[in-house]
Design a protein around this motif. Structure first.
Motif, short mmCIF file in Angstrom:
data_model
loop_
_atom_site.label_atom_id
_atom_site.label_comp_id
_atom_site.label_asym_id
_atom_site.label_seq_id
_atom_site.Cartn_x
_atom_site.Cartn_y
_atom_site.Cartn_z
N THR A 1 0.85 -1.20 0.00
CA THR A 1 0.00 0.00 0.00
C THR A 1 0.88 1.24 0.00
OG1 THR A 1 -0.13 -0.19 2.39
CG2 THR A 1 -1.99 -1.05 1.12
N ARG A 2 2.20 1.04 0.15
CA ARG A 2 3.13 2.15 0.08
C ARG A 2 3.29 2.56 -1.38
NH1 ARG A 2 7.86 -0.22 0.80
NH2 ARG A 2 8.90 1.78 0.70
N PHE A 3 3.96 3.67 -1.60
CA PHE A 3 4.28 4.06 -2.96
C PHE A 3 5.78 4.36 -2.99
CE2 PHE A 3 3.05 7.06 -6.71
CZ PHE A 3 3.66 6.16 -7.59
N THR B 1 -7.93 4.75 -13.20
CA THR B 1 -7.55 3.95 -12.03
C THR B 1 -6.95 2.63 -12.51
OG1 THR B 1 -9.29 4.96 -10.72
CG2 THR B 1 -8.40 2.88 -9.90
N MET B 2 -5.73 2.36 -12.05
CA MET B 2 -4.99 1.19 -12.55
C MET B 2 -4.26 0.50 -11.41
SD MET B 2 -3.11 2.43 -16.04
CE MET B 2 -2.00 3.62 -15.29
N ASP B 3 -3.90 -0.76 -11.67
CA ASP B 3 -2.97 -1.49 -10.80
C ASP B 3 -1.58 -1.30 -11.39
OD1 ASP B 3 -5.30 -2.34 -9.64
OD2 ASP B 3 -5.23 -4.36 -10.50
N ILE B 4 -0.61 -0.90 -10.55
CA ILE B 4 0.73 -0.72 -11.08
C ILE B 4 1.67 -1.80 -10.54
CG2 ILE B 4 0.54 1.71 -11.69
CD1 ILE B 4 1.77 2.47 -9.07
N HIS B 5 2.56 -2.25 -11.42
CA HIS B 5 3.41 -3.40 -11.11
C HIS B 5 4.86 -3.05 -11.41
CE1 HIS B 5 -0.34 -5.59 -10.84
NE2 HIS B 5 -0.63 -5.29 -12.09
N LEU C 1 -2.54 -1.72 -6.02
CA LEU C 1 -3.82 -1.78 -6.72
C LEU C 1 -4.56 -0.44 -6.65
CD1 LEU C 1 -5.14 -5.31 -5.59
CD2 LEU C 1 -3.52 -4.71 -7.41
N ASP C 2 -5.41 -0.19 -7.63
CA ASP C 2 -6.32 0.96 -7.60
C ASP C 2 -5.63 2.30 -7.38
OD1 ASP C 2 -8.62 -0.72 -7.86
OD2 ASP C 2 -8.49 -1.19 -5.73
#
Ligand SMILES: Nc1nc2c(c(=O)[nH]1)N[C@H]1C(S)=C(S)[C@@H](COP(=O)(O)O)O[C@H]1N2
Ligand SMILES: [Mo]
Length: 208
Positions: A21-23, A67-71, A79-80
């Motif tokens: 949940t961190r960035f 709104t996207m999930d980033i990997h 997510l989101d």
């Protein structure tokens, strides 16, 4: 940890990735300083007309929310995440960036010569954005402000190509449309050119 995730969430997590949940902030070199009064965004190469926009002109373009999930290739996924910015589709519809028929690739050019390469159809997909805002706030300098490319996955849109997050250049200053591919900064360093998150294309020539 995976055991606690719902099946729906597990489906959104590509192989080898874990949820955060961190960035995290990840990049090479220092965070560039910028002056919005002199900042310019340029488009050149295989387009009908080269383009140069000031920050005020870029900001006045129609923005969309995504709104996207980033990997990330370093294995975290988020997510989101919600972004706002300008899509290539919008630039084409406005007649501002019309690729020539022979254009096949788009090279993102960022401060300090950082580049990232993607096929034109990936850049024009609904899951790629020239982003000015993250979670409703202007992008911070650490995360690529004032403008960055972002790419991710939109749940349920299996037809789109989902690539690792390094394919979005922070501190973006221009787009070069090209007939030939030009491997970017991390691609030259050995990362996989295609970077499909579902095929786990992390490093050239092998999976890990
Ligand atoms: N200009 C620039 N953009 C860059 C990078 C970089 O080194 N320079 N690193 C990439 C990598 S490897 C990742 S994972 C993401 C990280 O974005 P974040 O710091 O906002 O999480 O930016 C990408 N864009
Ligand atoms: Mo990365």
């Amino acid at each position: 940890m995976l055991g606690k995730l719902s099946n729906e969430t597990k489906k959104r997590l590509p192989p080898g990735q874990y949820l955060t949940t961190r960035f995290p902030v990840l990049h090479m070199g220092p965070v560039p300083v910028f002056d919005l009064k002199t900042w310019k965004f340029r488009v050149w190469g295989e387009v009908e007309q080269p383009l140069m926009l000031s920050w005020d002109e870029f900001s006045a373009l129609p923005h969309i929310k995504l709104t996207m999930d980033i990997h990330c290739v370093t294995k975290w996924s988020k997510l989101d995440s919600t972004w706002e910015g300008v899509s290539l589709k919008t630039l084409r519809e406005l007649g501002l960036v019309v690729p020539k028929e022979k254009a096949r690739f788009v090279i993102q050019h960022a401060e300090y010569g950082y580049t990232a390469n993607l096929p034109l159809e990936v850049m024009e997909g609904d899951n790629f954005l020239l982003a000015t805002h993250y979670e409703g706030e202007p992008l911070t300098p650490e995360h690529g402000g004032p403008l960055r490319g972002v790419c991710g996955a939109i749940p349920g849109r299996e037809e789109l190509k989902d690539v690792y997050f390094w394919k979005g250049a922070k501190w973006l200053r221009g787009l070069e449309f090209s007939t030939t591919d030009q491997p970017g900064f991390w691609e030259q360093a050995g990362y996989h050119n295609d970077a499909d998150v579902w095929l786990e294309q992390r490093v050239r020539g092998r999976r890990f």
